[in-house]
Write an enzyme that holds these catalytic residues in place. Structure first.
Site, mmCIF file in Angstrom:
data_model
loop_
_atom_site.group_PDB
_atom_site.id
_atom_site.type_symbol
_atom_site.label_atom_id
_atom_site.label_comp_id
_atom_site.label_asym_id
_atom_site.label_seq_id
_atom_site.Cartn_x
_atom_site.Cartn_y
_atom_site.Cartn_z
ATOM 1 N N GLY A 127 0.824 -1.212 0.000
ATOM 2 C CA GLY A 127 0.000 0.000 0.000
ATOM 3 C C GLY A 127 0.854 1.256 0.000
ATOM 4 N N SER A 129 1.118 3.470 -3.331
ATOM 5 C CA SER A 129 0.553 4.471 -4.248
ATOM 6 C C SER A 129 -0.842 4.916 -3.826
ATOM 7 C CB SER A 129 0.470 3.895 -5.665
ATOM 8 O OG SER A 129 1.728 3.424 -6.070
ATOM 9 N N GLU A 244 12.718 -3.706 -4.395
ATOM 10 C CA GLU A 244 11.690 -3.860 -5.438
ATOM 11 C C GLU A 244 12.332 -3.827 -6.821
ATOM 12 O OE1 GLU A 244 8.411 -1.124 -5.086
ATOM 13 O OE2 GLU A 244 7.490 -1.814 -6.955
ATOM 14 N N SER A 380 8.403 4.563 -12.672
ATOM 15 C CA SER A 380 8.260 4.583 -14.143
ATOM 16 C C SER A 380 9.619 4.815 -14.820
ATOM 17 C CB SER A 380 7.283 5.691 -14.561
ATOM 18 O OG SER A 380 7.911 6.943 -14.407
ATOM 19 N N ASN A 381 9.680 4.474 -16.115
ATOM 20 C CA ASN A 381 10.962 4.616 -16.830
ATOM 21 C C ASN A 381 11.426 6.071 -16.887
ATOM 22 O OD1 ASN A 381 10.738 1.893 -17.092
ATOM 23 N ND2 ASN A 381 11.079 1.847 -19.306
ATOM 24 N N GLU A 382 10.462 7.007 -16.937
ATOM 25 C CA GLU A 382 10.856 8.427 -16.949
ATOM 26 C C GLU A 382 11.534 8.783 -15.619
ATOM 27 O OE1 GLU A 382 7.772 7.360 -17.756
ATOM 28 O OE2 GLU A 382 7.854 7.698 -19.914
HETATM 29 C C1 LIG Z 1 -0.073 -2.951 -12.938
HETATM 30 C C2 LIG Z 1 0.391 -2.060 -11.826
HETATM 31 C C3 LIG Z 1 0.585 -2.596 -10.565
HETATM 32 C C4 LIG Z 1 0.961 -1.782 -9.506
HETATM 33 N N1 LIG Z 1 1.057 -2.332 -8.245
HETATM 34 C C5 LIG Z 1 1.261 -1.511 -7.188
HETATM 35 C C6 LIG Z 1 1.198 -2.034 -5.856
HETATM 36 O O1 LIG Z 1 0.999 -3.240 -5.643
HETATM 37 N N2 LIG Z 1 1.339 -1.179 -4.829
HETATM 38 C C7 LIG Z 1 1.588 0.143 -5.004
HETATM 39 O O2 LIG Z 1 1.736 0.856 -4.021
HETATM 40 N N3 LIG Z 1 1.649 0.673 -6.261
HETATM 41 C C8 LIG Z 1 1.481 -0.119 -7.345
HETATM 42 N N4 LIG Z 1 1.518 0.393 -8.625
HETATM 43 C C9 LIG Z 1 1.656 1.842 -8.780
HETATM 44 C C10 LIG Z 1 2.936 2.292 -9.448
HETATM 45 O O3 LIG Z 1 4.000 2.274 -8.536
HETATM 46 C C11 LIG Z 1 2.651 3.707 -10.002
HETATM 47 O O4 LIG Z 1 1.739 3.542 -11.064
HETATM 48 C C12 LIG Z 1 3.896 4.379 -10.495
HETATM 49 O O5 LIG Z 1 4.731 4.736 -9.429
HETATM 50 C C13 LIG Z 1 3.536 5.664 -11.304
HETATM 51 O O6 LIG Z 1 2.688 6.485 -10.563
HETATM 52 P P1 LIG Z 1 1.298 7.013 -11.178
HETATM 53 O O7 LIG Z 1 0.572 5.869 -11.773
HETATM 54 O O8 LIG Z 1 0.626 7.801 -10.122
HETATM 55 O O9 LIG Z 1 1.716 7.972 -12.377
HETATM 56 P P2 LIG Z 1 2.202 9.466 -12.259
HETATM 57 O O10 LIG Z 1 3.219 9.592 -11.189
HETATM 58 O O11 LIG Z 1 1.020 10.352 -12.195
HETATM 59 O O12 LIG Z 1 2.928 9.638 -13.658
HETATM 60 C C14 LIG Z 1 2.201 9.817 -14.884
HETATM 61 C C15 LIG Z 1 3.236 9.963 -16.006
HETATM 62 O O13 LIG Z 1 4.059 11.131 -15.772
HETATM 63 C C16 LIG Z 1 5.427 10.769 -15.715
HETATM 64 N N5 LIG Z 1 6.101 11.552 -14.676
HETATM 65 C C17 LIG Z 1 5.682 11.774 -13.404
HETATM 66 N N6 LIG Z 1 6.571 12.525 -12.715
HETATM 67 C C18 LIG Z 1 7.593 12.771 -13.578
HETATM 68 C C19 LIG Z 1 8.830 13.485 -13.469
HETATM 69 N N7 LIG Z 1 9.189 14.080 -12.317
HETATM 70 N N8 LIG Z 1 9.644 13.528 -14.546
HETATM 71 C C20 LIG Z 1 9.294 12.917 -15.727
HETATM 72 N N9 LIG Z 1 8.128 12.240 -15.891
HETATM 73 C C21 LIG Z 1 7.296 12.160 -14.832
HETATM 74 C C22 LIG Z 1 5.446 9.286 -15.357
HETATM 75 O O14 LIG Z 1 6.612 8.670 -15.829
HETATM 76 C C23 LIG Z 1 4.212 8.794 -16.086
HETATM 77 O O15 LIG Z 1 4.515 8.545 -17.446
HETATM 78 C C24 LIG Z 1 1.187 -0.394 -9.719
HETATM 79 C C25 LIG Z 1 1.020 0.135 -11.007
HETATM 80 C C26 LIG Z 1 0.628 -0.678 -12.052
HETATM 81 C C27 LIG Z 1 0.437 -0.059 -13.404
#
Ligand SMILES: Cc1cc2nc3c(=O)[nH]c(=O)nc-3n(C[C@H](O)[C@H](O)[C@H](O)COP(=O)(O)OP(=O)(O)OC[C@H]3O[C@@H](n4cnc5c(N)ncnc54)[C@H](O)[C@@H]3O)c2cc1C
Length: 395
Positions: A127, A129, A244, A380-382
């Site tokens: 828990g 995100s 992780e 994320s990769n970014e």
């Molecule tokens: C299938 C799946 C399983 C997951 N499982 C878990 C889980 O079990 N527990 C948990 O806690 N989380 C989980 N996650 C969450 C995951 O860790 C987040 O999705 C991830 O950290 C990205 O956060 P976000 O989705 O809020 O996207 P955002 O942070 O809102 O990002 C949106 C886009 O903007 C880009 N971006 C954001 N900030 C920047 C920056 N500073 N510079 C450049 N680009 C940027 C990102 O790369 C992305 O492309 C899971 C996600 C997925 C898709």
């Protein structure tokens, strides 16, 4: 550097290969190969088989029940397991919480939770995100207020992988909002059966139920479930994230996927010609193969370095980016090699294409879409590029 395995490592590789041949249940491997969802029962069965060999908690010290492996042994296991189509080891209890408790947990927490992770009593989920806190994790808002011997938790987590099966969730919660965002966060263990918790499914693009939203309304958590110090959960959170990202490149998965695409292209005939002899397809395949070979070497270099200094470095970010790009490229090639029939999703009425696909290929479209996730989760990769840039420019 020496890029081949030592005689001891080769012997270990043969041992792992034999173990997988003897012990991995055929029905489970077939489901993994078909690219569908692996059930809770399959995961638990596989965990129990690994545990009976002492190979389940691969990153734990021997004293706590780990096998005493270093990064190279873990890599060899991952590579062989992926080739054999073994299910992945569920990371939440074993690879995330376990190491955290071993480093930051109280003696009572270690004694209670670690054996239950090993024997499969507790299924954990993560828990971290929240709807407004993903990449910018420190902006999380789920609040825990201390009342006597309890915390009262209110808020929402999201993307909680396999939370629908979980007995427990480890959560980052805000216990103080007055300082910098990283301060005032705590790491709390919460029993999913506590009144006030609601789990709602999120359907992913391919239709699978893998992730959830988890809502907390006045959830009362014993204060003894706090790991480490109140308001210093960020230290714990960062430590967990380094675990992780270890192995997140999925080199073993890519090697297995590459061999599979190559074999498929060699037996697929289009327009009287084998697909593998089609110059355009062959060029695409060669490009991915070169990237994969480069990644294998880079991975071994990184493993040697991790073995030397005792922990992985910032290069894991590079591996994560390239590893996920290669895996996604292979998903794409696999789908292309199958042709139009690959567009059929599991459970969808297949129409005239049904006869074209072998059972193990039916999940091609689902895998392609599902694996969009790998460049997002685990940072994320970014964000990985930001980490690398900061390290290279010494910012
Ligand atoms: C299938 C799946 C399983 C997951 N499982 C878990 C889980 O079990 N527990 C948990 O806690 N989380 C989980 N996650 C969450 C995951 O860790 C987040 O999705 C991830 O950290 C990205 O956060 P976000 O989705 O809020 O996207 P955002 O942070 O809102 O990002 C949106 C886009 O903007 C880009 N971006 C954001 N900030 C920047 C920056 N500073 N510079 C450049 N680009 C940027 C990102 O790369 C992305 O492309 C899971 C996600 C997925 C898709």
């Amino acid at each position: 550097m020496d890029l081949s395995y030592s005689p001891q490592e080769q012997a270990f590789q043969a041992e792992v290969r034999q173990f997988l041949a003897d012990e991995l249940p055929e029905d489970i491997a077939a489901r993994v190969k078909a690219g569908g969802e692996v059930s809770k029962e399959d995961t638990e069965r596989w965990h129990a088989i690994l545990q009976s060999r002492g190979w389940l908690a691969q990153t734990w010290p021997e004293a706590q029940g780990g096998p005493g492996w270093g990064p190279v042994e873990r890599h060899i296991f991952d590579e062989e397991a992926a080739r054999a189509y073994a299910p992945r080891i569920l990371p939440f209890g074993l690879q995330m919480l376990g190491p955290v408790l071993i480093k930051f947990g109280s003696d009572a927490q270690k004694a209670h939770y670690l054996p239950r992770i090993l024997d499969g009593t507790d299924w954990w989920c993560q828990g971290y995100s929240e709807p407004g806190a993903g990449s910018d994790l420190a902006s999380l808002k789920t609040k825990a207020v201390r009342e006597g011997d309890e915390y009262v938790v209110n808020g929402q987590k999201t993307w909680t992988t396999l939370g629908q099966h979980a007995d427990w969730i480890f959560c980052l919660v805000r216990t103080d909002g007055s300082g910098k965002p990283q301060e005032g966060i705590s790491f709390l263990l919460i029993d999913m059966k506590t009144p006030g918790i609601e789990v709602r499914p999120i359907r992913l693009i391919e239709g699978g139920h893998e992730v959830n939203e988890v809502f907390f309304t006045d959830v009362r958590v014993p204060a003894e479930n706090l790991v480490w110090k109140e308001n210093d959960g960020w230290t714990v959170a960062k430590y967990l994230l380094t675990h992780e990202r270890t192995g997140i490149a999925g080199v073993g998965f890519s090697i297995a996927a590459f061999e599979r695409v190559k074999a498929l292209a060699a037996r697929t005939v289009r327009g009287g010609k084998r697909l593998i002899d089609d110059p355009l397809f062959a060029a695409r395949l060669a490009e991915v193969e070169m990237d994969l070979e480069a990644m294998k070497i880079f991975n071994l270099r990184m493993l040697a370095e991790a073995q030397r200094v005792g922990h992985p470095g910032v290069e894991t970010s590079m591996l994560k980016i390239r590893g996920t790009e290669v895996r996604q490229a292979l998903n794409d090639l696999y789908r292309r090699a199958l042709g139009p029939a690959a567009a059929v999703m599991p459970g969808e009425a297949p129409g005239g294409n049904a006869a074209v696909l072998a059972p193990e290929d039916e999940g091609a479209a689902a895998s392609y879409f599902n694996n969009r996730k790998i460049s997002i989760f685990g940072g994320s990769n970014e964000i990985q590029k930001n980490i690398l840039t900061k390290a290279m420019l010494e910012l």
